[in-house]
Motif scaffolding. Structure first.
Motif, mmCIF file in Angstrom:
data_model
loop_
_atom_site.group_PDB
_atom_site.id
_atom_site.type_symbol
_atom_site.label_atom_id
_atom_site.label_comp_id
_atom_site.label_asym_id
_atom_site.label_seq_id
_atom_site.Cartn_x
_atom_site.Cartn_y
_atom_site.Cartn_z
ATOM 1 N N SER A 85 0.822 -1.261 -0.148
ATOM 2 C CA SER A 85 -0.237 0.016 0.253
ATOM 3 C C SER A 85 0.780 1.236 -0.300
ATOM 4 N N PRO A 86 0.278 2.258 -0.164
ATOM 5 C CA PRO A 86 0.949 3.575 -0.088
ATOM 6 C C PRO A 86 1.350 3.938 0.989
ATOM 7 N N VAL A 87 2.705 5.180 1.065
ATOM 8 C CA VAL A 87 3.679 4.868 2.659
ATOM 9 C C VAL A 87 2.391 5.945 2.696
ATOM 10 N N SER A 88 1.339 7.081 2.956
ATOM 11 C CA SER A 88 1.067 8.008 3.388
ATOM 12 C C SER A 88 0.145 8.516 2.035
ATOM 13 N N THR A 89 -1.297 9.249 3.228
ATOM 14 C CA THR A 89 -1.681 9.855 2.517
ATOM 15 C C THR A 89 -1.616 10.953 1.937
ATOM 16 N N SER A 90 -0.374 11.602 2.508
ATOM 17 C CA SER A 90 0.108 12.708 1.696
ATOM 18 C C SER A 90 0.112 12.977 0.458
ATOM 19 N N ILE A 91 -0.552 13.777 -0.014
ATOM 20 C CA ILE A 91 -0.518 14.061 -1.770
ATOM 21 C C ILE A 91 -0.647 15.987 -2.450
ATOM 22 N N VAL A 104 2.202 4.840 -11.256
ATOM 23 C CA VAL A 104 1.579 6.081 -10.472
ATOM 24 C C VAL A 104 2.525 6.934 -9.590
ATOM 25 N N TRP A 105 2.315 8.322 -9.535
ATOM 26 C CA TRP A 105 3.936 8.928 -9.686
ATOM 27 C C TRP A 105 3.268 10.345 -8.439
ATOM 28 N N VAL A 106 3.470 10.034 -7.247
ATOM 29 C CA VAL A 106 3.116 10.717 -6.060
ATOM 30 C C VAL A 106 3.864 11.316 -5.637
ATOM 31 N N ALA A 107 4.039 13.155 -5.511
ATOM 32 C CA ALA A 107 4.827 13.697 -4.382
ATOM 33 C C ALA A 107 4.194 14.282 -2.898
ATOM 34 N N ALA A 108 4.797 13.412 -2.160
ATOM 35 C CA ALA A 108 4.090 13.609 -0.998
ATOM 36 C C ALA A 108 4.135 15.006 -0.204
ATOM 37 N N GLY A 109 4.154 15.812 -0.646
ATOM 38 C CA GLY A 109 5.256 17.255 0.549
ATOM 39 C C GLY A 109 3.559 17.795 0.401
ATOM 40 N N ALA A 128 6.446 25.456 4.259
ATOM 41 C CA ALA A 128 6.268 24.108 3.876
ATOM 42 C C ALA A 128 6.440 22.835 5.337
ATOM 43 N N ILE A 129 5.307 22.299 5.069
ATOM 44 C CA ILE A 129 4.799 21.803 6.511
ATOM 45 C C ILE A 129 5.656 21.055 6.810
ATOM 46 N N GLY A 130 6.935 20.675 6.372
ATOM 47 C CA GLY A 130 7.155 19.169 6.904
ATOM 48 C C GLY A 130 7.278 17.895 6.701
ATOM 49 N N LEU A 131 6.708 17.588 5.700
ATOM 50 C CA LEU A 131 6.401 16.649 5.446
ATOM 51 C C LEU A 131 7.783 15.794 4.939
ATOM 52 N N ARG A 132 7.877 14.610 5.349
ATOM 53 C CA ARG A 132 8.738 13.838 5.097
ATOM 54 C C ARG A 132 8.824 12.097 4.340
ATOM 55 N N ASP A 133 8.027 11.960 3.967
ATOM 56 C CA ASP A 133 7.777 10.938 3.116
ATOM 57 C C ASP A 133 8.128 11.107 1.917
ATOM 58 N N GLY A 134 8.640 12.086 1.136
ATOM 59 C CA GLY A 134 8.917 11.721 -0.097
ATOM 60 C C GLY A 134 8.520 11.885 -1.541
ATOM 61 N N PHE A 135 8.341 10.714 -2.433
ATOM 62 C CA PHE A 135 7.554 10.739 -3.144
ATOM 63 C C PHE A 135 7.278 8.735 -2.853
ATOM 64 N N TYR A 136 6.087 8.406 -3.694
ATOM 65 C CA TYR A 136 5.965 7.272 -4.100
ATOM 66 C C TYR A 136 5.014 6.723 -4.829
ATOM 67 N N TRP A 137 5.642 5.541 -5.372
ATOM 68 C CA TRP A 137 4.901 4.749 -6.652
ATOM 69 C C TRP A 137 3.755 3.106 -7.116
#
Length: 786
Positions: free
Chosen positions: A352-358, A368-373, A381-390
């Motif tokens: 599953s994805p690492v995060s709900t952040s998109i 499918v590529w998702v930036a999670a900042g 910047a919120i300071g989200l550290r989840d990077g990107f997931y795909w």
């Protein structure tokens, strides 16, 4: 129809006999070939959740399954074979935001409690939604359920921030509520008395004494006369080995109904939960200073052992099953189980994805590529550290500051784009670089002020950061990016590897944000400044700075309803669509070649007319294979006709499985028509009707084929030339249905012009391209069984 059936039949026969061009004729084996049709596992109109399932906030069990409450949904794990079942809003949950789960083994009901206090009851017959608590006027403001205790097969006690309620699992009603002056954290029945744990200590009442238990004035506080401290708080209690165990401040006590006796203590911790479903008592201790949790295991003789290494990070709850295995709900990454007799935990990895952040989505090459900042309302910047997931080949992966040394100083990815030809992925990070990632080799290249020929630069107001925010490729495969608040905020990495940056002579504004490149090569950008509008730039000859052109488009010189611009997108005809805080506009002109005021499409919905999405906060714009416009707003997703003048659909969290009405980004798998929608609460996809078409037909497929009697969904014809005309006839040439493809795909509902189901038989599909100079024809067959 303008022709009689006989005329239509004759015309079709003449059409086939006298067409002299090349004809693609495709006959299908009448087998179920849906799996070979595309990589999407959805049928048209079907939704799919893409939520994280690797952290637990609650856990419960039936005789054969473990149920985890995850932050957005429910995960069921079969105890025997570890088979996984995901239950999300798509599968019928009333909403997202799960706070806890509890199973009643006698009535076989799974109680799912949500963040706002709403409850779903999951049974073998289906899901029943109980919105009663959020709608109640018992207490104003937030309503939160902290614990569910099963008293018997019918009644569950709910410990909540407003007091104590009972829920009848068979009727779905709430027969009793005790309103308390403070939050209730836990509840148990011991020796026929009700006990509740609160911040002010433990209270008890006798439901059989004849007084009104619903009146909190009748409840008794347990203090020093019973062995309790004179001043204490409690969050947890449970019955084990014929005693009531109670968390009191940082210690564990046991109580026999007369005297409380100290049992155990951990400095710097407090008792968060107590669990006693198996042979042992599990005491979850939470750290007061942000360190990891501890779970202490007690047996009936009082023997104590700590949880093994690797079993606990931030434990929310734990249960012991019939085999002595302990299942931990842990808010750290990965679920885990400790098998009886083993000194370690099995980690359960859920795909599953690492995060709900998109913050951005890009779909390319069946991935499918998702930036999670993310940025806050002040564009910080919120300071989200989840990077990107795909997602690639059905598997989710992730790279971030947490697991990739190359990203040790990089976070808050704001945009992401896939290179049009070589498949490399580029991420724009507010903190603090342009990142290049090769999915084939898993290699990284991080670009900042040190290795971009000096073209990427520090932000003037933050001279330690090289902020990269927006990304866009032009037709020559040059990568354009916004270098936010740098002296020259527009930067290009050319296809040959060289760099350049540009002044924007038409404005002093440097807080450039998003960017798109139109078919003229112009760069359209918005900014953090709500007074600017749109910046349009053209560098002309890259080697001649004197021919650079720049223009501001705003509400004074165009139809823009406001200068607060959120989104920019180029459609399949080259028009630029602009989403603002107050609706959308379209520009189908050359803004640098003369007057270009743009257009506000006029839309009529349910008898009322207005400018396109007037008064809607449009956060993103996307274009599907049929050139239809998908607008993501704070009120859900609006699907509009190619011209933006007709509303085709409006998806909301109330009428669809959407997790939230706040839409962040939308993108399409152009081959399958699957739409990926990023919401404020996670990623969801929907199999749309439109795919991308080409100038000629290419491998035309009909699915499902055969169409079986129990199938009620759409029949799709894929691989068509763009916007092809499609006619469906019976084998005798009688016209049954006619339509136009949505991009490269046409839809038939299996009915004739009179909306009657067609009879069992073989039907012919004739598709003609719209290329007047070199038209193309395809013929296919489909078997319908009714």
């Amino acid at each position: 129809m303008t022709q009689t059936n006989a005329d239509t039949t004759f015309s079709l026969r003449i059409f086939l006999l006298h067409f002299t061009m090349r004809i693609h004729f495709t006959i299908f084996c009448l087998l179920n070939f849906a799996a070979a049709f595309s990589q999407s596992d959805l049928t048209i109109g079907q939704w799919k959740a893409h939520l994280p399932f690797n952290s637990g906030i609650s856990v419960t069990q039936s005789s054969d399954k473990i149920f985890y409450g995850t932050p957005q949904a429910v995960l069921a794990i079969d105890k025997a074979d570890r088979a996984l079942e995901r239950v999300t809003k798509v599968e019928g949950l009333s909403r997202v935001g799960v706070s806890l789960v509890k199973y009643n083994k006698d009535s076989k009901v799974l109680v799912v409690v949500f963040d706002n206090g709403a409850i779903d009851l999951l049974t073998d017959e289906g899901i029943i939604a109980l919105p009663s608590i959020p709608a109640s006027n018992i207490v104003l403001g937030e309503k939160r359920v902290n614990e569910v205790y099963m008293a018997n097969d019918s009644i569950a006690y709910l410990a909540a921030n407003f007091g104590l309620s009972t829920l009848n699992l068979k009727t779905g009603l709430f027969p009793n509520t005790v309103k308390t002056p403070f939050e209730v954290k836990g509840v148990r029945i011991f020796n026929e008395l009700i006990y509740i744990a609160t911040a002010e200590g433990v209270y008890t009442a006798d439901p059989n004494a004849g007084y009104n238990v619903d009146d909190f004035a009748n409840w008794k506080w347990l203090g020093g006369e019973k062995g309790f401290p004179e001043d204490y708080s409690s969050e947890a209690l449970n019955v084990y080995n014929d005693k009531l165990y109670i968390g009191i401040n940082d210690s564990l006590y046991n109580y026999d109904g007369d005297t409380a006796i100290y049992t155990y203590h951990l400095d710097g911790f407090f008792v968060k939960y107590l669990s006693s479903e198996g042979q042992h008592l599990l005491a979850g201790f939470s750290c007061k200073a942000g360190c990891s949790s501890k779970v202490i295991v007690f047996d009936e003789n009082g023997f104590v052992r700590d949880n093994p290494y690797g079993c606990v990070d931030f434990s929310r709850y734990a249960i012991e099953d019939e085999q002595g295995a302990i299942w931990y709900a842990d808010f750290g990454k990965l679920l885990r189980v400790q098998h009886a007799g083993e000194g370690w935990c099995e980690l359960i990895q859920v795909n599953s994805p690492v995060s709900t952040s998109i913050s951005a989505i890009d779909v390319a090459n069946n991935q499918v590529w998702v930036a999670a900042g993310g940025l806050d309302l002040s564009f910080i910047a919120i300071g989200l550290r989840d990077g990107f997931y795909w997602l690639a080949d059905g598997v989710w992966e992730n790279r971030s500051i947490e697991n990739e040394p190359a990203l040790a100083d990089v976070s808050d990815f704001i945009d992401i784009k896939v290179h049009p030809s070589n498949g490399k992925v580029y991420g724009a990070a507010y903190w603090d670089a342009l990142v290049e990632f090769d999915p084939a080799t898993k290699e990284f290249q991080v670009f900042n002020e040190t290795n971009s020929d000096g073209k990427l630069d520090f932000a003037l107001q933050d001279p330690t950061r090289t902020r990269v925010l927006g990304l866009a490729f032009d037709e020559e495969e040059n990568l354009w990016m916004t270098n936010n608040n740098a002296p020259k905020p527009l930067v290009v990495l050319r296809k040959d590897g060289t760099w350049e940056n540009y002044d924007l002579s038409c404005t002093n504004e440097l807080s450039i944000y998003k960017i798109v490149v139109d078919r003229l090569g112009y760069k359209w950008m918005n900014t953090f400044n709500s007074n600017i509008g749109i910046v349009v730039f053209d560098e002309g000859d890259p080697n001649d700075p004197s021919d650079d052109r720049c223009k501001i488009i705003n509400s004074s010189n165009s139809v823009l309803p406001t200068n607060e611009v959120n989104a920019l997108e180029v459609d399949r005809d080259g028009a630029v669509w602009v989403g603002t805080k107050n609706g959308a506009a379209v520009f189908q002109c050359d803004p640098l070649g003369g007057d270009c005021p743009g257009t506000l499409p006029f839309v009529e919905v349910d008898g009322f007319g207005a400018n396109l999405l007037e008064e809607q906060d449009v956060r993103c714009v996307a274009v599907d294979g049929a050139n239809r416009k998908w607008f993501g707003t704070l009120a859900g997703v609006f699907v509009m006709s190619p011209e933006g003048t007709e509303q085709i659909a409006h998806f909301t969290e109330e009428n669809s499985p959407l997790f939230s009405n706040a839409i962040v980004d939308i993108d399409f798998d152009e081959e399958t028509g699957e739409v990926f929608i990023g919401t404020a609460k996670g990623l969801i996809s929907y199999r749309g009707e439109a795919t991308t078409g080409e100038g000629f037909h290419n491998g035309v497929l009909v699915y499902p084929n055969p169409v079986r009697p129990d199938y009620e969904g759409p029949i799709a014809i894929k691989g068509l030339a763009e916007d092809a005309t499609v006619k469906i006839t019976d084998v005798g040439g009688q016209l049954v249905f006619e339509t136009e493809a949505l991009g490269g795909q046409a839809i038939w509902n299996g009915r004739d012009y009179n909306d009657r189901k067609v009879n069992t038989g073989v039907y012919l599909v004739f598709a003609t391209s719209r290329n007047q100079s070199s038209p193309d024809v395809a013929v296919a067959k489909v078997l319908v069984v009714n």
